[in-house]
Scaffold this motif. Structure first.
Motif, mmCIF file in Angstrom:
data_model
loop_
_atom_site.group_PDB
_atom_site.id
_atom_site.type_symbol
_atom_site.label_atom_id
_atom_site.label_comp_id
_atom_site.label_asym_id
_atom_site.label_seq_id
_atom_site.Cartn_x
_atom_site.Cartn_y
_atom_site.Cartn_z
ATOM 1 N N PRO C 139 47.160 45.423 33.889
ATOM 2 C CA PRO C 139 46.176 44.344 33.980
ATOM 3 C C PRO C 139 46.000 43.557 32.682
ATOM 4 N N THR C 140 45.552 42.326 32.844
ATOM 5 C CA THR C 140 45.078 41.517 31.716
ATOM 6 C C THR C 140 43.574 41.746 31.614
ATOM 7 N N ARG C 141 43.046 41.626 30.410
ATOM 8 C CA ARG C 141 41.605 41.831 30.263
ATOM 9 C C ARG C 141 40.903 40.519 29.936
ATOM 10 N N ASN C 142 39.664 40.467 30.356
ATOM 11 C CA ASN C 142 38.891 39.246 30.154
ATOM 12 C C ASN C 142 38.477 39.128 28.690
ATOM 13 N N PRO C 143 38.831 38.040 27.991
ATOM 14 C CA PRO C 143 38.504 37.903 26.568
ATOM 15 C C PRO C 143 36.996 37.979 26.287
ATOM 16 N N TRP C 144 36.185 37.695 27.293
ATOM 17 C CA TRP C 144 34.727 37.746 27.101
ATOM 18 C C TRP C 144 34.204 39.166 27.191
ATOM 19 N N ASN C 145 34.938 39.999 27.858
ATOM 20 C CA ASN C 145 34.546 41.401 28.011
ATOM 21 C C ASN C 145 35.781 42.174 28.422
ATOM 22 N N LEU C 146 36.301 42.947 27.490
ATOM 23 C CA LEU C 146 37.611 43.569 27.716
ATOM 24 C C LEU C 146 37.599 44.617 28.834
ATOM 25 N N GLU C 147 36.410 44.994 29.305
ATOM 26 C CA GLU C 147 36.326 45.931 30.427
ATOM 27 C C GLU C 147 36.424 45.193 31.759
ATOM 28 N N SER C 148 36.332 43.866 31.697
ATOM 29 C CA SER C 148 36.282 43.085 32.935
ATOM 30 C C SER C 148 37.629 42.431 33.227
ATOM 31 N N VAL C 149 37.785 42.087 34.477
ATOM 32 C CA VAL C 149 39.025 41.404 34.869
ATOM 33 C C VAL C 149 38.911 39.929 34.468
ATOM 34 N N PRO C 150 40.061 39.274 34.281
ATOM 35 C CA PRO C 150 40.041 37.849 33.975
ATOM 36 C C PRO C 150 40.033 37.002 35.254
ATOM 37 N N GLY C 151 40.000 37.680 36.414
ATOM 38 C CA GLY C 151 40.202 36.969 37.670
ATOM 39 C C GLY C 151 41.695 36.881 37.948
ATOM 40 N N GLY C 152 42.021 36.243 39.060
ATOM 41 C CA GLY C 152 43.440 36.171 39.384
ATOM 42 C C GLY C 152 43.678 35.200 40.512
ATOM 43 N N SER C 153 44.899 34.948 40.790
ATOM 44 C CA SER C 153 46.042 35.648 40.215
ATOM 45 C C SER C 153 46.514 35.081 38.870
ATOM 46 N N SER C 154 46.062 33.858 38.500
ATOM 47 C CA SER C 154 46.539 33.304 37.221
ATOM 48 C C SER C 154 45.698 33.837 36.064
ATOM 49 N N GLY C 155 45.390 35.129 36.087
ATOM 50 C CA GLY C 155 44.517 35.725 35.079
ATOM 51 C C GLY C 155 45.094 35.656 33.676
ATOM 52 N N GLY C 156 46.418 35.802 33.570
ATOM 53 C CA GLY C 156 47.055 35.727 32.256
ATOM 54 C C GLY C 156 46.905 34.342 31.652
ATOM 55 N N SER C 157 47.136 33.321 32.462
ATOM 56 C CA SER C 157 47.028 31.943 31.975
ATOM 57 C C SER C 157 45.594 31.638 31.543
ATOM 58 N N ALA C 158 44.609 32.058 32.362
ATOM 59 C CA ALA C 158 43.205 31.778 32.052
ATOM 60 C C ALA C 158 42.765 32.541 30.803
ATOM 61 N N ALA C 159 43.136 33.806 30.709
ATOM 62 C CA ALA C 159 42.741 34.623 29.553
ATOM 63 C C ALA C 159 43.380 34.085 28.276
ATOM 64 N N ALA C 160 44.630 33.643 28.391
ATOM 65 C CA ALA C 160 45.321 33.108 27.217
ATOM 66 C C ALA C 160 44.599 31.873 26.683
#
Lengths: 95, 478, 484
Positions: C139-160
């Motif tokens: 998984p990718t982690r949410n930059p705002w809270n590393l325990e949370s998901v960044p959403g998806g499916s483009s979670g990597g793009s959004a987190a980046a």
């Protein structure tokens, strides 16, 4: 309409996916659950509603019969898990 | 009980477009394996199809020539099944809204015309080719994506001969349209058959067999004949027939059940989301109708009318569009009103030569002008005999030379001047006193013998008619 | 100056004024990725040894950092084909696949003077998911809270983008896969009108729903990237041949006269009260800026999720049939062909992919087609008609992007249906083919971003940009940065 293990097994064969017995068990259960949710569609009367398979009113998108370069054989076969000369190789088809 | 065969044919036809159905790869036959492929026809992830305008036009042309109703609204569907010659594991085809339906093709057998229904003509793409080895299969995708038409007949055919005639007529029509090579050897025309037997006169259909793997029209005929025999035997002995697919084995001349066991087929057709629907307008149909040339049947009728040919001659000359074109040119250039000699020369010796070379008459090195000249040299000017004419024709086909030139070079011209002929005749009379005597006692055969001797003496060049007249005069006057 | 923090339009301005070079942007970004991606994991196949190749033009295909330093590098989701560079949809079945061609959007980016960053963004396998947990790379982690998901499916793009590991990025959206992660990560995510951006080279999930779109730090960057990637493509039969406006011209700080509908079906049970009040505040803000709001109804909203999970999985079952071990990717070692197919697909696909392929195969199979697939196509018509009716009188519709803020990693993995329902506000847009944007509009008490979704009629991205830009110009949410 429900879905049982036997149906899932048949569908998995159509989709060419092997399932371990445990996987099959779990999946059948999940799909049953999902389909029960999806079945809410059946309350709608759709008798006179046309289906939408394309959302844009586009028709007759065609190209001219003009040749374009093909890929080089190296590029075509570059990703092949198995090859022989210019060919892709697969396990024997007739068993 | 007497059984009647019920046959329907499914023909797959390559359209001879320059490029494939959904990409710009060339459709040329015979290149290196996997040299004519791209991400689209290989079904690489992310690639998308765009349909070929010319393939659509050709498809409409075929549908119209087969008297089909072209649908105003048509679309592509995906036919899903796994096979290694099918890169996407679905074939882009047509399902519930095919390009066209409800057509017919008239065939003629033993002087009887019969109308065969065409269920549908639809568009699809071809699959690749598998080469089976000892322990694996090799895949060549060059053929993948070549535009195909599927032409499905109604089960209106009732004998292998009718099936053969249907295929020949269909091929002839398609060739006239110039939209396919129709070459079964190259796989540009393929045919599967459905056949069942039913008690003669019955309306219900029996258990059908699907026949595949026939590589020629004759193969289709033979496979059907074999299958009729096989099913007949089973029905007579009250055994149950299986609904199955059987493969024709040309070597052993029998059909054998397909070995691959596939569960019940479920192709999961659904509308192809990558390809918007097609709307075929009335004006498009009219435009394509205008490009349809005179078809074999019409041409045959016109040949009878315009050139006074017999129905048989006209049919033979119009079966192939190339022969028809060549024949017409020759007949037009041939100055005599009676065109029968032209038909005779083409159907007889010329077709024989083309047959030996296994090519079309039009592909021989003989132009219509040259043929006209040859026929006139034989029939009108009587410069050479019919027999010598055939020799000259053969030489024309081999060398491309003008008949006059061949006659001169080989010194084949007939001797038609009476002085020369009389000297030959004098010699013959002198050398064959017995035959001369026989003639005088009324033995008719003797005259023919003497003519033969004179012909031989002239090295075959004597004008046979003149020779006979002169010889008879001479004998009678003695 | 830390260039990685800037937006594309700020960097372009500096490039134009020759204050900086493209190499400096790349180097700055590379340093940032090296520093924080160990935690965020927005990218996949990152080099083991960072720094060696930073800013260089490495050979194609060998785990490079950057292809070339040209313009503003764009981070690309792993399902968009890049010539000679691994494109695996974060699936084991595409292991090692290097496409022999570029997606049209990649060519357009190059032609516009920019470049592909040279690293692919993480995603749910084949875009199947709403959390980026279904990736074969983890998984990718949410930059705002590393325990949370960044959403998806483009979670990597959004987190980046959220974590300043990307200046801007491309994602794909089939049922919310750009907008929901944009919302979870506090960035701007746009799903263009179906047919606006070429799908050629986007590895298909559901062909009738998929669109590529930008994930950016603000509305201006979104408009800039849309100017680059939009337009007719002769290689995509479903791309439409109509002119593309200059979207930066729609960046007008003025909402006066815009008529906006608020669909009552979106503000019901299931919507997190905190999210609800944040979205309502945003609506009040826009009201204050001159937009006219009125409640509207999209009566078939509740059917969108079931319709979607029939249509999308049916198309996916067919689109993913090609992953069979014949031409590329994984091949299981077996005897015989059928076995090869079955074992390859068993090993290669993750659980969610198998689930969707089997569900989709079922929906198309004999005896079920009419009850499921055909019925879904019909209800799709009703959903589209709902929007047509509203857009007769309204320029836009405003909704929450997601019923909740980002959830915890692992929370929904075992309950597919629960996961499916997290797309409840985004799915209708894909079914109707209309454009929609998600913009940051506030934070929960726990510090997680919340997104506001704006919808408009076909090919009216302009209205989205105008409203988004007006909101942005009068708020500070889009300038907030996570602590990393």
């Amino acid at each position: 309409m429900g879905i049982d293990k036997k149906t899932v097994e048949g569908v998995a064969h159509l989709a060419r996916i092997e399932l371990e017995p445990k996987e099959l068990e779990k999946l059948s259960h999940q799909l049953e659950h999902i389909l029960a949710f999806i079945d809410k569609l059946s309350v709608l009367n759709t008798d006179n509603v046309p289906p939408t398979s394309h959302i844009l009113p586009l028709n007759n998108v065609l190209r001219k019969d003009e040749t374009k370069p093909s890929l080089s054989i190296e590029k075509t076969l570059a990703n092949a898990p198995a090859k022989q000369g210019n060919f892709f190789v697969v396990p024997k088809v007739i068993e | 009980m007497k059984y009647e065969p019920v046959i329907g044919l499914e023909v797959h036809l390559h359209l001879n477009t320059k490029t494939k159905a959904f990409c710009g790869c060339s459709t040329q036959f015979g290149s290196e394996p996997n040299a004519q492929v791209c991400p689209v026809c290989l079904g690489f992830p992310g690639s998308l199809p765009v349909y070929n305008q010319t393939a659509l036009d050709y498809a409409i042309k075929v549908a119209l020539a087969l008297n089909c109703k072209v649908q105003e609204h048509t679309k592509f569907d995906r036919k899903n099944y796994f096979y290694p010659d099918l890169p996407k594991n679905y074939q882009i085809s047509q399902y519930d809204l095919p390009l066209s339906m409800h057509g017919f093709l008239d065939i003629e057998l033993g002087g009887q015309e019969k109308r065969i229904g065409i269920t549908r003509v639809h568009m699809e793409e071809d699959a690749g080719k598998l080469i089976h080895q000892e322990d694996c299969s090799l895949v060549d995708f060059n053929r993948t994506g070549i535009p195909l038409l599927e032409i499905v007949s109604e089960p209106d055919l009732n004998s292998p001969e009718e099936a053969y005639e249907y295929l020949s007529t269909l091929k002839s029509v398609i060739e006239y349209l110039d939209v396919s090579d129709c070459d079964m050897e190259k796989g540009s025309l393929r045919c599967d058959a459905n056949i069942s037997l039913r008690p003669a006169g019955s309306k219900t259909l029996g258990v059908k067999t699907e026949l595949k793997n026939m590589n020629s029209f004759k193969g289709v005929k033979d496979a059907l004949a074999f299958e009729i025999g096989r099913q007949n035997k089973l029905l007579e002995s009250a055994e149950t027939l299986l609904q199955e697919t059987r493969l024709w084995n040309a070597k052993s001349s029998e059909t054998l059940p397909m070995r691959v066991k596939e569960g019940a087929k479920d192709y999961r057709y659904f509308p192809e989301p990558d390809l918007p629907a097609l709307i075929i307008t009335e004006s498009k149909i009219a435009e394509i109708k205008n490009t349809i040339p005179e078809l074999p049947k019409e041409k045959m009728r016109r040949f009878i009318k315009d050139y006074g040919l017999s129905e048989y001659d006209a049919k033979v000359l119009t079966a192939s569009k190339w022969t028809a074109r060549f024949s017409e040119e020759t007949m037009r250039k041939f100055s005599a009103v009676n065109k029968k000699p032209v038909a005779n020369w083409i159907i007889g010796p010329l077709a024989g030569i083309a047959g030996n070379k296994s090519c079309e008459i039009s592909a021989l090195r003989i132009s219509a002008d040259q043929l006209v000249d040859l026929i006139e040299l034989v029939e009108k000017k009587q410069v050479i005999s019919n027999l010598t004419g055939k020799v000259v024709l053969e030489e024309m086909a081999n060398t491309g030379k003008h008949p006059q030139k061949i006659i001169e070079e080989k010194n084949l011209a007939q001797i038609s001047d009476s002085t020369s002929l009389n000297s030959v005749i004098a010699g013959v009379i002198k050398e064959n006193p017995k035959s001369v005597a026989d003639y005088k006692t009324g033995k008719a055969n003797a005259l023919m013998f003497l003519v033969g001797q004179a012909m031989r003496k002239s090295a075959g060049k004597a004008n046979p008619k003149m020779l006979q007249t002169l010889l008879k005069e001479r004998l009678d006057s003695e | 100056m830390e260039l990685y923090k800037l937006t594309a339009h700020e960097l372009l301005e500096k490039l134009k004024n020759k204050e900086i070079t493209a190499e400096e942007i790349s180097s700055s970004l590379a340093k940032r990725i090296e520093d924080v991606d160990v935690e965020v994991k927005a990218y996949v196949r990152t080099p083991e040894k960072w720094g060696q190749k930073r800013g260089q033009s490495p050979e194609k295909g060998d785990s490079p950092l950057f292809f070339e330093t040209k313009g503003i590098p764009v981070s690309i989701k792993d399902n968009i084909c890049t010539d000679g560079y691994s494109t695996e949809c974060c699936s084991k079945i595409l292991e090692g696949f290097k496409p022999p061609y570029n997606a049209t959007v990649i060519n357009k980016i190059n032609e516009a003077g920019h470049s592909f960053l040279g690293l692919k963004c993480n995603m749910d396998e084949f875009a199947f998911g709403s959390s980026t947990e279904n990736s074969c790379f983890g998984p990718t982690r949410n930059p705002w809270n590393l325990e949370s998901v960044p959403g998806g499916s483009s979670g990597g793009s959004a987190a980046a983008v959220a974590g300043d590991e990307a200046i801007w990025a491309l994602g794909s959206d089939t049922g919310g896969s750009i907008r929901q992660p944009a919302s979870f990560c506090g960035v701007v995510g746009l799903k263009p009108t179906y047919g606006r951006v070429s799908r050629y080279g986007l590895i298909a999930f559901a062909s009738s729903l998929d669109q590529i779109g930008p994930l950016t730090k603000d509305a201006r960057d979104s408009a800039l990237l849309m100017n680059i990637i939009s337009g007719f493509d002769p290689l995509d039969s479903t791309s439409i041949n109509i002119p593309v406006p200059d979207y930066t011209k729609d960046l007008i700080n003025d909402a006066k006269g815009l008529k906006i509908g608020i669909p009552k079906e979106y503000f019901v049970e299931g919507l997190d009260p905190e999210v609800k009040s944040i979205v309502e505040e945003a609506i009040d803000k826009l009201k204050g800026l001159g937009a006219q709001f009125k409640e509207v109804s999209l009566p078939h909203t509740e059917y969108a999720v079931p319709v979607y999970y029939i249509i999308a999985t049916a198309e996916a079952s067919s689109n993913l049939a090609r992953f069979d071990g014949v031409q590329y990717g994984l091949r299981a070692k077996t005897q015989g062909l059928i076995d090869m197919y079955k074992k390859t697909r068993q090993l290669g696909f993750g659980d969610e992919a198998k689930r969707r392929i089997i569900l989709g195969t079922f929906a198309l199979s004999h005896g079920y087609y009419d009850a499921y697939y055909l019925r879904a196509l019909k209800v799709r018509t009703l959903i589209k008609q709902d929007f047509d009716n509203v857009f007769k009188d309204f320029d836009c519709i405003v909704t929450p992007t997601s019923p909740t803020a980002a959830f915890k990693i692992g929370d929904k993995v075992d309950d597919p249906l629960k996961m499916y329902l997290s797309d409840i506000y985004t799915i209708s847009v894909n079914l109707a083919g209309i454009p929609a944007i998600s913009i940051p509009c506030g934070f929960t008490k726990k510090g997680l971003p919340v997104g506001l979704q704006i919808l408009s009629r076909h090919f009216n991205e302009s209205a989205l940009f105008r409203l988004a830009y007006t909101y942005e110009q009068n708020t500070e949410w889009h300038k907030m940065k996570p602590k990393l």
